[in-house]
Design a protein around this motif. Structure first.
Motif, PDB file in Angstrom:
ATOM      1  N   ILE A 110      -4.552  11.917   9.552  1.00 12.21           N
ATOM      2  CA  ILE A 110      -3.227  11.085  10.994  1.00 12.21           C
ATOM      3  C   ILE A 110      -2.411   9.753   9.848  1.00 12.21           C
ATOM      4  CG2 ILE A 110      -2.244  10.872  12.924  1.00 12.21           C
ATOM      5  CD1 ILE A 110      -3.574  13.728  13.277  1.00 12.21           C
ATOM      6  N   GLU A 111      -4.652   9.608   9.909  1.00 11.02           N
ATOM      7  CA  GLU A 111      -3.748   8.041   9.951  1.00 11.02           C
ATOM      8  C   GLU A 111      -3.809   7.945   8.681  1.00 11.02           C
ATOM      9  OE1 GLU A 111      -5.810   4.264   7.620  1.00 11.02           O
ATOM     10  OE2 GLU A 111      -6.679   5.740   7.535  1.00 11.02           O
ATOM     11  N   ARG A 112      -4.125   8.730   7.504  1.00 10.51           N
ATOM     12  CA  ARG A 112      -3.660   8.489   6.422  1.00 10.51           C
ATOM     13  C   ARG A 112      -2.441   8.955   6.013  1.00 10.51           C
ATOM     14  NH1 ARG A 112      -6.267  12.544   3.884  1.00 10.51           N
ATOM     15  NH2 ARG A 112      -4.509  13.840   4.180  1.00 10.51           N
ATOM     16  N   GLU A 113      -1.747   9.572   6.319  1.00  6.24           N
ATOM     17  CA  GLU A 113      -0.472   9.810   6.736  1.00  6.24           C
ATOM     18  C   GLU A 113       0.546   8.440   7.235  1.00  6.24           C
ATOM     19  OE1 GLU A 113       1.355  12.963   5.273  1.00  6.24           O
ATOM     20  OE2 GLU A 113      -0.630  12.751   4.092  1.00  6.24           O
ATOM     21  N   VAL A 114       0.318   7.896   8.485  1.00  7.04           N
ATOM     22  CA  VAL A 114       0.536   7.086   9.089  1.00  7.04           C
ATOM     23  C   VAL A 114       0.648   5.903   7.790  1.00  7.04           C
ATOM     24  CG1 VAL A 114       0.499   5.293  11.110  1.00  7.04           C
ATOM     25  CG2 VAL A 114       0.347   7.134  11.718  1.00  7.04           C
ATOM     26  N   ARG A 115      -0.557   5.604   7.448  1.00  5.62           N
ATOM     27  CA  ARG A 115      -0.340   4.266   6.325  1.00  5.62           C
ATOM     28  C   ARG A 115       0.491   4.930   5.291  1.00  5.62           C
ATOM     29  NH1 ARG A 115      -3.813   0.366   6.393  1.00  5.62           N
ATOM     30  NH2 ARG A 115      -3.671  -0.467   4.323  1.00  5.62           N
ATOM     31  N   GLN A 116       0.483   6.459   4.689  1.00  2.00           N
ATOM     32  CA  GLN A 116       1.562   6.547   3.463  1.00  2.00           C
ATOM     33  C   GLN A 116       2.995   6.052   4.068  1.00  2.00           C
ATOM     34  OE1 GLN A 116       0.813  10.888   1.540  1.00  2.00           O
ATOM     35  NE2 GLN A 116       2.420  10.024   0.859  1.00  2.00           N
ATOM     36  N   LEU A 117       3.475   6.570   5.219  1.00  2.00           N
ATOM     37  CA  LEU A 117       4.825   6.609   5.651  1.00  2.00           C
ATOM     38  C   LEU A 117       5.013   4.996   5.658  1.00  2.00           C
ATOM     39  CD1 LEU A 117       4.839   9.274   8.511  1.00  2.00           C
ATOM     40  CD2 LEU A 117       6.414   8.780   6.285  1.00  2.00           C
ATOM     41  N   ALA A 118       3.876   3.757   5.819  1.00  2.00           N
ATOM     42  CA  ALA A 118       4.548   2.813   5.560  1.00  2.00           C
ATOM     43  C   ALA A 118       4.156   1.862   4.240  1.00  2.00           C
ATOM     44  CB  ALA A 118       3.290   2.265   6.501  1.00  2.00           C
ATOM     45  N   ALA A 119       4.790   3.312   3.292  1.00  2.00           N
ATOM     46  CA  ALA A 119       4.602   2.614   1.729  1.00  2.00           C
ATOM     47  C   ALA A 119       3.212   2.255   1.633  1.00  2.00           C
ATOM     48  CB  ALA A 119       6.056   2.250   1.502  1.00  2.00           C
ATOM     49  N   TYR A 120       1.699   2.176   1.925  1.00  5.71           N
ATOM     50  CA  TYR A 120       0.300   2.140   1.200  1.00  5.71           C
ATOM     51  C   TYR A 120       0.432   3.308   0.730  1.00  5.71           C
ATOM     52  CZ  TYR A 120       0.031  -1.732   4.529  1.00  5.71           C
ATOM     53  OH  TYR A 120       0.566  -2.485   5.306  1.00  5.71           O
ATOM     54  N   SER A 121       0.810   3.282  -0.634  1.00  4.10           N
ATOM     55  CA  SER A 121       0.266   4.272  -1.255  1.00  4.10           C
ATOM     56  C   SER A 121       0.785   4.508  -2.370  1.00  4.10           C
ATOM     57  CB  SER A 121       1.162   5.868  -0.701  1.00  4.10           C
ATOM     58  OG  SER A 121       1.238   7.040  -1.538  1.00  4.10           O
ATOM     59  N   SER A 122       0.182   4.800  -3.200  1.00  2.97           N
ATOM     60  CA  SER A 122       0.381   4.532  -4.881  1.00  2.97           C
ATOM     61  C   SER A 122       1.384   4.889  -5.645  1.00  2.97           C
ATOM     62  CB  SER A 122      -1.454   4.977  -5.334  1.00  2.97           C
ATOM     63  OG  SER A 122      -1.488   5.939  -5.802  1.00  2.97           O
ATOM     64  N   ASP A 123       2.037   6.424  -4.601  1.00  5.01           N
ATOM     65  CA  ASP A 123       2.842   6.667  -5.294  1.00  5.01           C
ATOM     66  C   ASP A 123       4.433   6.503  -4.548  1.00  5.01           C
ATOM     67  OD1 ASP A 123       2.943   7.719  -2.656  1.00  5.01           O
ATOM     68  OD2 ASP A 123       3.483   9.957  -3.010  1.00  5.01           O
ATOM     69  N   ARG A 124       4.096   5.831  -4.034  1.00  4.40           N
ATOM     70  CA  ARG A 124       5.075   5.174  -3.613  1.00  4.40           C
ATOM     71  C   ARG A 124       6.429   3.606  -4.236  1.00  4.40           C
ATOM     72  NH1 ARG A 124       6.660   5.687   2.272  1.00  4.40           N
ATOM     73  NH2 ARG A 124       8.889   4.788   1.930  1.00  4.40           N
ATOM     74  N   VAL A 125       5.543   3.307  -5.079  1.00  2.44           N
ATOM     75  CA  VAL A 125       5.916   2.079  -6.000  1.00  2.44           C
ATOM     76  C   VAL A 125       5.324   1.895  -7.878  1.00  2.44           C
ATOM     77  CG1 VAL A 125       5.888  -0.523  -6.742  1.00  2.44           C
ATOM     78  CG2 VAL A 125       5.689   0.628  -4.150  1.00  2.44           C
ATOM     79  N   GLY A 126       5.760   1.686  -8.196  1.00  3.10           N
ATOM     80  CA  GLY A 126       5.353   2.651  -9.926  1.00  3.10           C
ATOM     81  C   GLY A 126       4.931   1.387 -10.944  1.00  3.10           C
ATOM     82  N   SER A 127       4.814   1.772 -11.679  1.00  2.00           N
ATOM     83  CA  SER A 127       4.050   1.179 -12.718  1.00  2.00           C
ATOM     84  C   SER A 127       5.070  -0.261 -12.984  1.00  2.00           C
ATOM     85  CB  SER A 127       2.955   1.185 -13.395  1.00  2.00           C
ATOM     86  OG  SER A 127       1.861   2.162 -13.355  1.00  2.00           O
TER      87      SER A 127
END
Length: 190
Positions: A159-176
């Protein structure tokens, strides 16, 4: 019969066969190129959201909880958490100082759960808020959550990982990053 089979063509996948567009063009770009003005409005709406009032979105995160009767389907209804608050929670749950500090992962994940989760539902549709889930734990809500998930801490971590992903702390949210080529103006010789 062979000639009939040759006359039948398989449909081109979306993005293919549209002059001037790359093969992997998004569907909204393809629709806009074909005159669908709704697609143009949809593309513009992302900027409208970014430039508009800040909105905290809500999501449901499904998980499986192990019981004596086997795995049971559950869901946590969460809302996005401000990035500064996530940082503060991480600091609050560090043990020690400086480069030798260590994150108390279970307590941190429980704190994020406490911050983000509105309620939990089970497969019957029963809904329980976080205060109901924790009860009157003598050490407070975060300790109560950690106790509830003591033998299944991976659920809190997920759940913490999902919360962080919703805060855009995920490599798939920003491209290279891609180098942007700018044409030189006035450097052509004729």
């Amino acid at each position: 019969m062979e000639a009939a089979a040759q006359n039948q063509s398989t449909p081109e996948p979306e993005g293919h066969g549209v002059p001037g567009l790359p093969q992997d063009a998004p569907p909204s770009v393809i629709e806009a190129s074909q005159g669908n003005t709704k697609a143009i409005v949809e593309e513009k709406s992302a900027l409208d959201w970014l430039l508009g009032a800040t909105t905290r979105l809500e999501h449901d995160v499904p998980f499986k909880f192990e019981t004596p009767d086997g795995l049971k389907d559950m869901s946590a209804h969460i809302h996005q958490v401000d990035g500064a608050r996530l940082e503060a929670l991480e600091e609050e749950h560090r043990i020690g100082d400086g480069p030798f500090s260590k994150l108390n992962v279970l307590q941190y994940n429980a704190a994020v759960f406490n911050e983000a989760v509105e309620y939990v539902t089970d497969e019957t549709g029963r809904k329980v808020t976080v205060p109901e889930l924790v009860g009157n734990h003598p050490a407070g809500a975060v300790a109560g959550i950690a106790t509830r998930f003591k033998y299944q801490p991976g659920i809190l971590q997920g759940i913490e990982r999902e919360v962080r992903q919703l805060a855009a702390y995920s490599s798939d949210r920003v491209g290279s990053a891609q180098r942007s080529l700018v044409a030189a103006v006035g450097n052509s010789s004729s």
